[in-house]
Motif scaffolding. Structure first.
Motif, PDB file in Angstrom:
ATOM      1  N   CYS A  85      42.462  44.484  41.394  1.00 23.42           N
ATOM      2  CA  CYS A  85      43.293  44.208  40.209  1.00 23.42           C
ATOM      3  C   CYS A  85      44.747  43.939  40.583  1.00 23.42           C
ATOM      4  CB  CYS A  85      43.214  45.365  39.212  1.00 23.42           C
ATOM      5  SG  CYS A  85      43.775  46.950  39.890  1.00 23.42           S
ATOM      6  N   LEU A 255      37.842  38.232  37.459  1.00 19.90           N
ATOM      7  CA  LEU A 255      38.905  39.173  37.085  1.00 19.90           C
ATOM      8  C   LEU A 255      38.352  40.369  36.319  1.00 19.90           C
ATOM      9  CD1 LEU A 255      41.648  36.617  35.963  1.00 19.90           C
ATOM     10  CD2 LEU A 255      41.311  37.684  38.197  1.00 19.90           C
ATOM     11  N   PHE A 258      40.326  43.779  36.057  1.00 21.64           N
ATOM     12  CA  PHE A 258      41.466  43.988  35.161  1.00 21.64           C
ATOM     13  C   PHE A 258      41.047  44.550  33.808  1.00 21.64           C
ATOM     14  CE2 PHE A 258      42.896  40.948  38.230  1.00 21.64           C
ATOM     15  CZ  PHE A 258      44.251  41.177  38.387  1.00 21.64           C
ATOM     16  N   SER A 259      39.750  44.787  33.598  1.00 22.22           N
ATOM     17  CA  SER A 259      39.293  45.189  32.266  1.00 22.22           C
ATOM     18  C   SER A 259      39.821  46.559  31.849  1.00 22.22           C
ATOM     19  CB  SER A 259      37.763  45.200  32.235  1.00 22.22           C
ATOM     20  OG  SER A 259      37.261  46.098  33.215  1.00 22.22           O
ATOM     21  N   GLU A 262      45.568  47.621  31.875  1.00 21.67           N
ATOM     22  CA  GLU A 262      46.428  46.736  31.103  1.00 21.67           C
ATOM     23  C   GLU A 262      47.703  46.406  31.857  1.00 21.67           C
ATOM     24  OE1 GLU A 262      47.116  48.597  27.400  1.00 21.67           O
ATOM     25  OE2 GLU A 262      45.001  48.588  26.787  1.00 21.67           O
ATOM     26  N   ALA A 265      47.041  43.611  34.289  1.00 23.72           N
ATOM     27  CA  ALA A 265      46.900  42.360  33.554  1.00 23.72           C
ATOM     28  C   ALA A 265      48.265  41.821  33.136  1.00 23.72           C
ATOM     29  CB  ALA A 265      46.014  42.583  32.332  1.00 23.72           C
ATOM     30  N   ALA A 269      49.944  38.210  34.321  1.00 28.28           N
ATOM     31  CA  ALA A 269      50.430  37.218  33.365  1.00 28.28           C
ATOM     32  C   ALA A 269      51.881  36.846  33.659  1.00 28.28           C
ATOM     33  CB  ALA A 269      50.294  37.765  31.941  1.00 28.28           C
ATOM     34  N   LEU A 288      38.427  33.913  32.267  1.00 30.60           N
ATOM     35  CA  LEU A 288      38.238  35.259  31.732  1.00 30.60           C
ATOM     36  C   LEU A 288      37.071  35.283  30.759  1.00 30.60           C
ATOM     37  CD1 LEU A 288      41.919  36.310  30.907  1.00 30.60           C
ATOM     38  CD2 LEU A 288      40.474  37.275  32.675  1.00 30.60           C
ATOM     39  N   ILE A 292      37.485  40.940  28.230  1.00 28.82           N
ATOM     40  CA  ILE A 292      38.623  41.281  29.095  1.00 28.82           C
ATOM     41  C   ILE A 292      39.923  40.721  28.499  1.00 28.82           C
ATOM     42  CG2 ILE A 292      39.598  40.978  31.396  1.00 28.82           C
ATOM     43  CD1 ILE A 292      36.822  40.875  32.509  1.00 28.82           C
ATOM     44  N   TRP A 293      39.855  39.534  27.951  1.00 27.40           N
ATOM     45  CA  TRP A 293      41.067  38.966  27.341  1.00 27.40           C
ATOM     46  C   TRP A 293      41.550  39.817  26.162  1.00 27.40           C
ATOM     47  CZ3 TRP A 293      44.936  35.748  27.974  1.00 27.40           C
ATOM     48  CH2 TRP A 293      45.623  35.252  26.884  1.00 27.40           C
ATOM     49  N   ALA A 296      42.278  43.864  27.833  1.00 29.57           N
ATOM     50  CA  ALA A 296      43.238  44.088  28.916  1.00 29.57           C
ATOM     51  C   ALA A 296      44.511  43.251  28.760  1.00 29.57           C
ATOM     52  CB  ALA A 296      42.586  43.780  30.263  1.00 29.57           C
ATOM     53  N   PHE A 297      44.417  42.025  28.306  1.00 30.84           N
ATOM     54  CA  PHE A 297      45.594  41.155  28.283  1.00 30.84           C
ATOM     55  C   PHE A 297      46.311  41.187  26.933  1.00 30.84           C
ATOM     56  CE2 PHE A 297      43.404  39.586  31.949  1.00 30.84           C
ATOM     57  CZ  PHE A 297      44.386  39.101  32.780  1.00 30.84           C
TER      58      PHE A 297
END
Length: 602
Positions: A85, A255, A258-259, A262, A265, A269, A288, A292-293, A296-297
Motif C-alpha cells: 500500500c 490496488l 489500499f482497501s 485510507e 489511498a 491520490a 480500481l 475500494i474506491w 478507501a479513497f
C-alpha cells in the motif's frame, strides 16, 4: 493430469499478452481507452479512472491488450506498491528504470535506455548546431544526421561515430548546454535535468560488456540518501524527459492493499495529482474496484483530488449472455454452448473470473461423470488359435495297400497371453486389447488330382518295368489337420480297360501292373459331395478307352473338411517270366493286361 482443463488461468499479469480473448467482452471500454491514449506526443496527458463493479471483470486483461497495441509509440510503466500500500517517488523511479533497462532483441546487449539516451542527446544538440553555438564543418549534413539517424550518430561504441566521440571528449562543456536545452523544453528545473543528463551519459558511454554498467546507474540515482522532495524532483525530471520522445503512461493496478488504509489511498491520490501537474504530457491510469474506491479513497479525498483522479471514468459492465458465450468460446472453441449449459449461474455471477471458475468446476464434474472407472490392474487375456496345417502334397510313388491306422486327435491348447495393464485417460473410454498372433508361413500350394488320367496305365507299366528289381517304398497316410479322423481301410479296386496304342518296348523285367485309378477317401464325418467326373486329357485318347468299369464317387476336399491323401494300392507281383523275343513282347503284355482286367480278347 486429471485436474488440468482449459479454464485454469484465472489471473493475468499486466504487460503479458493474454492467451485467450473474446472481442466482444469490454469492447466499449477498450475503444474509449484507445481513443484517449492514441494521441500525438505533444498533446496534454489525462488521468483515467478504470472502475469495475467488483474484482474479476477483466481490468488487467483490458490494460494488457491496450499496451500490446500501443507499445510501439507508448511506454507503459506499471507501478508496484511497496509493502502492499505504498507508492512513492523512489518506487516509481525504480519501476521506470526497470522498464527502460529491458534488453533489446538481437542488439548485442543494448537496452531501451541506450536508445532513449541517444535520441535525447541528438534532439537537444540540433538547435546548438543550427545556431552555430557548436561549430561544424558540414552543418546541413550534421543536422540531417541528427534528425534522421540519431541512434547511429550517438553510438558511443562504434569507431566511426565521429559526433559521439567528439561529444565524449567535450562532454564537460557540452553536458551543461544539453541540460539547459532539455530543461527549457520540459519546463523543469535545470539542476535535476542536469543530474539525469550526466547519469545517462555515463551509462550510455560505458561499454556494453562492462558488468558494473547497471550498478553504476542505480548507485548514482540513490547516492547520498536523498529526501522525498529531491526524489520527487528527479522523478518529475525523468518522466518529463521521456515525455519529449514518447507517450508515457503510468498504470496503477492491483490496488487491493489500499482497501483498509485510507491514509495510504490519500497519499497515492496526492502523489499522482502532483505528477500530473508537473509533467503535462503524462498519462495516468488508476485501476480500481468500486468497493475500494468508495471505502478507501472517497472518504479522505478532497473534491479537487477526486476530480483530478476521475478526469475520465471508464466503467466496466457486467457480462451479457452473448459475452458469456463468447468468453467460453475463446477457451474451448465450439463447446461454449454446452459448457454454459452446465455452469452454475448462481456461483458464476456476471463477471469474467467467476464465469471461468464456474466453467472449470463444470468441466471437471462432467469429465468425472462421463468417464467410467477402469481398474488399472485388470489383465487382458488374448486367446491365440492354433496355426492351420496346410494341405500336403500327394505322393507319386506307388505303395502297397495301406493298413488302417488310427491317429489320435491332436489337441492344441489355447495360448493365454497376459498383456500389461492399460491405464486409460479419464476422457477416453477403455477398449479391449488383443494380442495379434503371427500367421504361419504360407506353404506352396499343391494341386491335387481330382480324377484319373487315361494315360496312367501306360505310365504305370513303364514305372513297374523300371522299378521291378527294387522294393517299393511304403508311404504312411498323412493327416492334414489335427481335427481329421483316422484313415479307413484300403479302397476297393476298380477294373480299367486298356486300348490298343502302339507301346514302345521296354527293358526286360517282370511286369507289375497297378490299378489305373484309386478313389479319394474322405475324412469322416463329411457331407455328401457331388460326383466329380474326370475331364479327358489333351493328349491322344481314343473313344471308350481307359474308362472305368463302374462309376466311383470321388470326394472333393473343401476348406472346411480336408480330404484324405489318396492311397494307390499295388497288386501282388506276378512270377517272373522268361525273356521272350522282341517281336512277341507286345502281344505278351496285352495278354497279361487282359487276363488281369477280364475284358476279353481285343
Amino acid at each position: 493430469m486429471a485436474n488440468e482443463h482449459p479454464f485454469q488461468m484465472l489471473f493475468e499479469t499486466l504487460g503479458r499478452l493474454p492467451i485467450a480473448h473474446a472481442e466482444s467482452v469490454n469492447r466499449q471500454a477498450y475503444e474509449i481507452l484507445y481513443d484517449i491514449l492514441s494521441v500525438p506526443v505533444e498533446k496534454t496527458g489525462r488521468c483515467v479512472l478504470l472502475r469495475a463493479p467488483r474484482a474479476g471483470h477483466g481490468k488487467t486483461h483490458l490494460l494488457s491488450r491496450i499496451q500490446h497495441h500501443l507499445g510501439s509509440s507508448h511506454e507503459f510503466i506499471p507501478l508496484h506498491a511497496s509493502f502492499g500500500c505504498q507508492i512513492d517517488a523512489a518506487s516509481v523511479i525504480d519501476d521506470t528504470l526497470r522498464r527502460l533497462l529491458r534488453p533489446l532483441p538481437a542488439s548485442g546487449g543494448l537496452c531501451v535506455l541506450d536508445l532513449v539516451t541517444r535520441r535525447l542527446f541528438a534532439s537537444a544538440l540540433q538547435p546548438l548546431v543550427g545556431s552555430g553555438e557548436v561549430p561544424c564543418q558540414d552543418r546541413e549534413g550534421a543536422l540531417t544526421a541528427l534528425r534522421t539517424r540519431p541512434i547511429e550518430t550517438f553510438d558511443f561504441h562504434h569507431p566511426n561515430a565521429v559526433t559521439a566521440h567528439w561529444a565524449r571528449e567535450n562532454f564537460e562543456v557540452l553536458g551543461q548546454r544539453l541540460s539547459v536545452e532539455i530543461a527549457q523544453r520540459c519546463g523543469l528545473p535545470a539542476r535535476e535535468v542536469a543530474f539525469w543528463v550526466d547519469a545517462l551519459f555515463r551509462f550510455a558511454a560505458t561499454p556494453v560488456e562492462n558488468p558494473v554498467r547497471l550498478r553504476v546507474l542505480a548507485d548514482v540515482v540513490h547516492a547520498g540518501n536523498p529526501g522525498d522532495g529531491v526524489l520527487m524532483e528527479r522523478l518529475e525530471a525523468l518522466l518529463g524527459m521521456l515525455a519529449q520522445l514518447m507517450r508515457v503512461v503510468l498504470v496503477a493496478d492491483d490496488l487491493e492493499g489500499f482497501s483498509s488504509d485510507e491514509t495510504a489511498a490519500l497519499r497515492l491520490a496526492a502523489f499522482l495529482g502532483a505528477l500530473r501537474q508537473s509533467v503535462e504530457r503524462l498519462d495516468v491510469i488508476l485501476s480500481l474496484n468500486q468497493d475500494i474506491w468508495e471505502t478507501a479513497f472517497m472518504p479522505r479525498l478532497s473534491g479537487g483530488l477526486a476530480d483530478r483522479l476521475s478526469e475520465v471514468v471508464v466503467e466496466l459492465n457486467p457480462l451479457t449472455e452473448d459475452e458469456m458465450l463468447a468468453l467460453l468460446e475463446s477457451r474451448v472453441p465450439g463447446l461454449g454452448v454446452r459448457v454454459l449449459a452446465k455452469v452454475d449461474r448462481d456461483s458464476a455471477g456476471s463477471h469474467a473470473r467467476g464465469l471461468i471458475r464456474a466453467a472449470g468446476v463444470a468441466w471437471l464434474r462432467a469429465s468425472a461423470m462421463d468417464t467410467p472407472p477402469v481398474p488399472p490392474s485388470a489383465p487382458v487375456v488374448a486367446v491365440v488359435p492354433p496355426p492351420e496345417v496346410p494341405p500336403q502334397a500327394i505322393p507319386e510313388t506307388i505303395s502297397p495297400p495301406p493298413v488302417a491306422v488310427e491317429s489320435p486327435p491332436v489337441v492344441v491348447a489355447p495360448v493365454i497371453v497376459e498383456a500389461p495393464p492399460v491405464i486409460e485417460s479419464p476422457f477416453i473410454a477403455a477398449e479391449p486389447v488383443c494380442e495379434e498372433t503371427p500367421s504361419p508361413e504360407p506353404q506352396p500350394e499343391v494341386k491335387q488330382e481330382r480324377g484319373v488320367d487315361p494315360t496312367l496305365a501306360i505310365s504305370f507299366l513303364a514305372k513297374e518295368a523300371a522299378a521291378a528289381s527294387s522294393e517299393p517304398e511304403v508311404i504312411a497316410p498323412v493327416v492334414e489337420s489335427p481335427f481329421q479322423a483316422a484313415v479307413s481301410a484300403a479302397p476297393e479296386q476298380v477294373e480299367v480297360t486298356t486300348p490298343e496304342p502302339v507301346i514302345q518296348p521296354i527293358a526286360e523285367a517282370p511286369v507289375v501292373i497297378a490299378p489305373a485309378e484309386s478313389p479319394f477317401q474322405a475324412a469322416a464325418p463329411a457331407p455328401e459331395p457331388p460326383v466329380f467326373k474326370p475331364e479327358p486329357a489333351p493328349a491322344f485318347v481314343p473313344p471308350e478307352v481307359f474308362q472305368p468299369a463302374q462309376e466311383t464317387p470321388v470326394f472333393q476336399a473343401t476348406p472346411e473338411t480336408p480330404a484324405a491323401v489318396p492311397i494307390i494300392a499295388e497288386t501282388p507281383e506276378t512270377p517272373a517270366q522268361p525273356p521272350v523275343p522282341d517281336t512277341d513282347r507286345v502281344d505278351d503284355l496285352l495278354r497279361q493286361f487282359r487276363e488281369r482286367y477280364g475284358r476279353g480278347s481285343m
